[in-house]
Design a protein around this motif. Structure first.
Motif, short mmCIF file in Angstrom:
data_model
loop_
_atom_site.label_atom_id
_atom_site.label_comp_id
_atom_site.label_asym_id
_atom_site.label_seq_id
_atom_site.Cartn_x
_atom_site.Cartn_y
_atom_site.Cartn_z
N ALA A 8 37.56 22.27 -62.20
CA ALA A 8 37.35 21.00 -62.88
C ALA A 8 38.04 20.99 -64.23
CB ALA A 8 35.85 20.76 -63.04
N ASN A 9 38.50 19.80 -64.61
CA ASN A 9 39.15 19.64 -65.89
C ASN A 9 38.25 20.13 -67.01
OD1 ASN A 9 41.05 18.80 -67.77
ND2 ASN A 9 40.22 16.72 -67.88
N GLY A 10 38.79 20.98 -67.89
CA GLY A 10 38.02 21.50 -69.01
C GLY A 10 37.47 22.89 -68.77
N ALA A 11 37.43 23.34 -67.50
CA ALA A 11 36.97 24.70 -67.22
C ALA A 11 38.01 25.71 -67.70
CB ALA A 11 36.71 24.88 -65.73
N GLU A 12 37.55 26.89 -68.05
CA GLU A 12 38.45 27.92 -68.55
C GLU A 12 39.32 28.46 -67.42
OE1 GLU A 12 37.23 30.83 -71.86
OE2 GLU A 12 37.03 31.95 -69.99
N LEU A 13 40.63 28.44 -67.60
CA LEU A 13 41.55 28.93 -66.57
C LEU A 13 42.13 30.29 -66.93
CD1 LEU A 13 43.04 28.45 -63.91
CD2 LEU A 13 44.79 27.20 -65.19
N VAL A 14 42.56 30.45 -68.18
CA VAL A 14 43.15 31.71 -68.64
C VAL A 14 42.32 32.23 -69.81
CG1 VAL A 14 45.17 32.78 -69.74
CG2 VAL A 14 45.48 31.06 -67.94
N ARG A 15 42.03 33.53 -69.78
CA ARG A 15 41.29 34.12 -70.90
C ARG A 15 41.82 35.50 -71.24
NH1 ARG A 15 37.25 33.08 -73.93
NH2 ARG A 15 36.16 34.75 -75.00
N PHE A 16 42.08 35.74 -72.52
CA PHE A 16 42.39 37.05 -73.05
C PHE A 16 41.15 37.53 -73.82
CE2 PHE A 16 46.48 35.92 -71.85
CZ PHE A 16 47.46 36.84 -72.22
N ASP A 17 40.65 38.71 -73.47
CA ASP A 17 39.50 39.29 -74.16
C ASP A 17 39.93 40.56 -74.88
OD1 ASP A 17 37.12 37.68 -73.69
OD2 ASP A 17 37.43 38.16 -71.57
N LYS A 18 39.98 40.49 -76.22
CA LYS A 18 40.29 41.67 -77.05
C LYS A 18 41.55 42.40 -76.58
CE LYS A 18 36.66 41.52 -79.86
NZ LYS A 18 36.32 40.11 -79.59
N VAL A 19 42.60 41.61 -76.28
CA VAL A 19 43.83 42.19 -75.74
C VAL A 19 44.70 42.73 -76.88
CG1 VAL A 19 46.01 41.71 -74.55
CG2 VAL A 19 43.85 40.81 -73.65
N THR A 20 45.05 44.00 -76.76
CA THR A 20 45.96 44.65 -77.71
C THR A 20 47.19 45.13 -76.95
OG1 THR A 20 44.18 45.34 -79.20
CG2 THR A 20 46.24 46.60 -79.30
N LYS A 21 48.36 44.90 -77.54
CA LYS A 21 49.61 45.40 -76.97
C LYS A 21 50.43 46.02 -78.08
CE LYS A 21 52.75 46.40 -74.06
NZ LYS A 21 52.49 47.48 -73.09
#
Length: 263
Positions: A8-21
């Motif tokens: 549904a529109n507004g739902a989270e699609l992509v998430r980065f959690d504490k990503v370190t590179k």
């Protein structure tokens, strides 16, 4: 164009959690928390080396995070759970999640020995297992969408750079991704060809429900298509807001300093 599997529109699609590179001693992304909602267009701006393209390359699994996790439509991208523990994902798992992601690169990377239509239909046939007739029709529809119907039977070498980039856009869309990544897609083009490619992307942004994450130095384009703009510097988000807020009334000195060099 809709995506049958999109939430549904507004739902989270992509998430980065504490990503370190890191690259050697240099930390390019520093414990990045970052998310993009379904059907939204998010543009990443900031100086070269601030981590923007690294985000896209992590999503395409061209790079792997040193720490943290990435989730796409609820599925972990480079990790998976086994026996209650989080471990590095196998190639099969990663490949399945990556099908939800399409990317248009700076370079067009078309197959030089294939005509335009076959360039667009090749991946749906071989990666998705799509019937060739259905893939051919999908390719025709997308080539029409990017304004190249009359060039269907030409080879990439017979097209201008701008036309080749439009084919690359059609090719990415042919996989029906839930999120489309755009990495400085006009940077390799002659100046007079930039507007045509940006017009096509603007039409796609305004006429379809595809989620977009865009890295660009074309600020008028960012203002036009974005729901949210994120200013990056030294691997961190300095400021986030609507295009009106970021471009007209930024709060952070670093944002104002950067925009003064590109506007």
């Amino acid at each position: 164009m809709t995506n049958d599997t999109s939430r549904a529109n507004g739902a989270e699609l992509v998430r980065f959690d504490k990503v370190t590179k890191r690259f050697g001693e240099v930390t390019v992304l520093d414990e990045l928390d970052f998310s993009v909602a379904t059907n939204k267009h998010v543009t990443l701006i900031g100086p070269s080396g601030s981590g923007k393209t690294t985000i896209l390359r992590l999503l395409m699994t061209l790079l792997k995070p040193d720490e943290g996790t990435i989730t796409v439509d609820g599925d972990l991208l480079t990790h998976e759970e086994k026996n209650g523990k989080l471990v590095r994902a196998g190639e099969r798992h990663t490949r399945e999640v990556r099908k939800k992601i399409g990317m248009v690169f700076q370079q067009f990377n078309l197959f030089p020995n294939m005509k335009v239509q076959r360039n667009v239909m090749e991946a749906p046939v071989h990666v998705l297992g799509l019937d060739k007739d259905e893939a051919a029709q999908r390719a025709k529809d997308l080539i029409e969408l990017v304004g190249l119907t009359e060039h269907l039977d030409k080879y990439p070498s017979q097209l201008s750079g701008g036309q080749q980039q439009r084919v690359a856009i059609a090719r990415a869309l042919a996989m029906r991704p839930q999120v489309l990544l755009l990495d400085e897609v006009t940077s390799a083009l002659d100046p007079e060809l930039v507007a045509g490619v940006l017009d096509v992307l603007s039409d796609i942004a305004h006429s379809t429900d595809i989620t977009m994450i865009c890295v660009t130095h074309e600020m008028s384009f960012a203002r036009d298509i974005s729901d949210r703009v994120l200013m990056f510097d030294k691997g961190k988000i300095v400021e986030s807001g609507s295009p009106e807020k970021i471009f007209s009334d930024p709060e952070h000195d670093r944002t104002r300093e950067f925009l003064s060099t590109v506007l």
